[in-house]
Scaffold this active site. Structure first.
Site, PDB file in Angstrom:
ATOM      1  N   ARG A 157     -38.651  -8.142   5.907  1.00  0.00           N
ATOM      2  CA  ARG A 157     -37.437  -8.535   6.622  1.00  0.00           C
ATOM      3  C   ARG A 157     -37.409  -7.777   7.935  1.00  0.00           C
ATOM      4  NH1 ARG A 157     -36.151  -3.894   7.081  1.00  0.00           N
ATOM      5  NH2 ARG A 157     -34.210  -4.649   7.960  1.00  0.00           N
ATOM      6  N   GLY A 158     -36.389  -8.104   8.779  1.00  0.00           N
ATOM      7  CA  GLY A 158     -36.379  -7.555  10.136  1.00  0.00           C
ATOM      8  C   GLY A 158     -37.074  -8.559  11.049  1.00  0.00           C
ATOM      9  N   ALA A 159     -36.416  -8.880  12.172  1.00  0.00           N
ATOM     10  CA  ALA A 159     -36.894  -9.997  12.994  1.00  0.00           C
ATOM     11  C   ALA A 159     -38.367  -9.877  13.420  1.00  0.00           C
ATOM     12  CB  ALA A 159     -35.977 -10.139  14.207  1.00  0.00           C
ATOM     13  N   ASP A 201     -31.568  -9.801  15.967  1.00  0.00           N
ATOM     14  CA  ASP A 201     -32.343 -10.911  15.401  1.00  0.00           C
ATOM     15  C   ASP A 201     -32.522 -12.039  16.395  1.00  0.00           C
ATOM     16  OD1 ASP A 201     -30.991  -9.505  12.952  1.00  0.00           O
ATOM     17  OD2 ASP A 201     -32.817 -10.516  12.279  1.00  0.00           O
ATOM     18  N   ASN A 233     -26.987  -9.899  15.251  1.00  0.00           N
ATOM     19  CA  ASN A 233     -27.630  -8.876  14.419  1.00  0.00           C
ATOM     20  C   ASN A 233     -26.929  -8.872  13.058  1.00  0.00           C
ATOM     21  OD1 ASN A 233     -29.614  -6.729  14.151  1.00  0.00           O
ATOM     22  ND2 ASN A 233     -27.910  -5.291  14.135  1.00  0.00           N
TER      23      ASN A 233
HETATM   24  O1  MRU Z   1     -31.579  -9.461   6.921  1.00  0.00           O
HETATM   25  P1  MRU Z   1     -32.529  -8.513   7.587  1.00  0.00           P
HETATM   26  O2  MRU Z   1     -32.749  -7.254   6.839  1.00  0.00           O
HETATM   27  O3  MRU Z   1     -33.822  -9.213   7.977  1.00  0.00           O
HETATM   28  O4  MRU Z   1     -31.793  -8.124   8.951  1.00  0.00           O
HETATM   29  C1  MRU Z   1     -32.402  -7.206   9.825  1.00  0.00           C
HETATM   30  C2  MRU Z   1     -31.592  -6.904  11.017  1.00  0.00           C
HETATM   31  O5  MRU Z   1     -30.486  -7.363  11.187  1.00  0.00           O
HETATM   32  C3  MRU Z   1     -32.230  -6.036  12.076  1.00  0.00           C
HETATM   33  O6  MRU Z   1     -31.278  -5.262  12.736  1.00  0.00           O
HETATM   34  C4  MRU Z   1     -32.943  -6.935  13.103  1.00  0.00           C
HETATM   35  O7  MRU Z   1     -33.766  -7.857  12.470  1.00  0.00           O
HETATM   36  C5  MRU Z   1     -33.739  -6.135  14.064  1.00  0.00           C
HETATM   37  S1  MRU Z   1     -35.151  -5.423  13.297  1.00  0.00           S
HETATM   38  C6  MRU Z   1     -36.007  -4.531  14.464  1.00  0.00           C
END
Ligand code: MRU
Length: 360
Positions: A51-53, A239, A249
């Site tokens: 996970r994380g963009a 995101d 985000n």
């Molecule tokens: O649902 P997730 O855990 O994928 O959400 C992640 C986030 O909201 C992060 O802040 C975003 O993706 C930036 S990661 C460098």
């Protein structure tokens, strides 16, 4: 970054095998798994093993490369794009990576596509590491200024925009690691980030592993800490950020931005350029917000007294739940965007000036 002294990335290749850290079990267990086929990649993104963009984008790129081994035809390329694209709707890095793969691979003969795709996925992963390193160097300058004025710098962050959310370094955490490594006295307020607790489970884990001083707080504590001068700056990830500078985000980011504005606390967003969506202007109206399962709200995961990872219900059976996974912080609440090219205002003109080659 290192885990127990061993350098790790969140996704990597061993020969032709692509491996990831299955983040569902952090911080309690470090499980590494291989993703053998397209279905495994799609599941890993949808069910948040990764996970994380930025990491979602890199995983999709490797997913495309692995999927092409099974079917490298034109129809296959299109089908892989669709299947991987529909895994999660909000992070724009997913589409960015898949579009880049498709554009590079479509002109090639099908027989040449799998190897070329693997090379391009490696490139995307390596680039992500470098973008985040640069974000760290630019963010470091902001932290240095505060440190010069008052010594210890208290930084609040939300969710996990750390190295496990990227290929390495993280976005929001990169300035923090750079500052800590430079000997600056940084302390991080870690929002737990309900419902899935990415802050409590992943940000706290990685800061702990690197020795960065931090305190876990409930999501509702930030406003109070800001009122009492205990937060010097906020740094979050994103995101998807629009051409106007609206920042999407993790759910709860918007409330932190409102509290920061009300208390005169600078609110920064660490933004690598693949997270910019130049086609979208009004983030509130135009960005699709993922709705996830009710169980993420009605249950929490943790360790039981025997050390087993279990989920427990915290609300009455029969109470339904809503679970919007992201929100949008309007550009006027954002102090600055920390990009790989430098820090700029969250405005259409500043973004265009920073990325004249990328903007539409
Ligand atoms: O649902 P997730 O855990 O994928 O959400 C992640 C986030 O909201 C992060 O802040 C975003 O993706 C930036 S990661 C460098």
């Amino acid at each position: 970054m290192k885990i127990d002294g061993t350098p790790y990335r969140s996704i990597w290749r061993e020969g032709e095998a692509v491996r990831i850290i299955d983040q569902r079990w952090l911080p309690h267990e470090l499980r590494v798994v291989a993703l053998p086929d397209r279905t495994a990649f799609a599941t890993a993104i949808r069910d948040m093993w990764v996970r994380g963009a930025p990491l979602i984008g890199a995983t999709a790129a490797y997913g495309m490369a692995v999927a092409l081994r099974a079917d490298a035809s034109d129809a296959g390329l299109e089908d892989h794009w669709q299947v991987l694209h529909e895994t999660r709707p909000t992070a724009i890095n997913l589409r960015w990576a898949l579009d880049r793969m498709r554009a590079a691979l479509a002109p090639l003969a099908p027989a040449d596509r799998p190897a070329a795709a693997m090379r391009l996925a490696d490139e995307i992963a390596d680039e992500d590491v470098e973008l985040n390193r640069q974000i760290g160097l630019h963010g470091l300058k902001l932290i240095e200024k505060i440190a010069a004025r008052k010594g210890r710098v208290n930084i609040l962050t939300h969710c996990n925009a750390g190295w496990p959310a990227t290929v390495d370094w993280g976005t929001a955490t990169s300035p923090i690691y750079h500052a800590h490594n430079a000997g600056i006295d940084v302390h991080v307020w870690v929002d737990e980030t309900r419902p899935r607790n990415q802050g409590a489970q992943i940000t706290a884990w990685e800061l702990n592993a690197h020795g960065v001083p931090h305190s876990l707080i409930v999501d509702n504590a930030g406003g109070h800490l800001m009122q009492h001068g205990m937060v010097d700056m906020v740094i979050v990830g994103t995101d998807r950020t629009t051409a106007n500078g609206d920042v999407c985000n993790k759910i709860g980011t918007y409330l932190k931005a409102l509290a920061a504005k009300a208390n005169g606390v600078p609110f920064y967003v660490a933004l690598p350029s693949p997270t910019l969506d130049w086609r979208v202007r009004d983030g509130v109206k135009e960005i699709p917000i993922e709705e996830r399962a009710e169980a993420e709200v009605t249950h929490v995961q943790g360790l039981d007294p025997e050390g087993r990872i279990v989920q427990v219900r915290i609300s009455p059976t029969g109470t339904g739940a809503a679970n919007p996974a992201f929100d949008v912080t309007p550009a006027h609440l954002v102090t600055g965007l920390i990009t790989e090219r430098g820090v700029c205002a969250a405005s259409p003109a500043a973004l265009k000036a920073m990325f004249p080659d990328l903007s539409a």
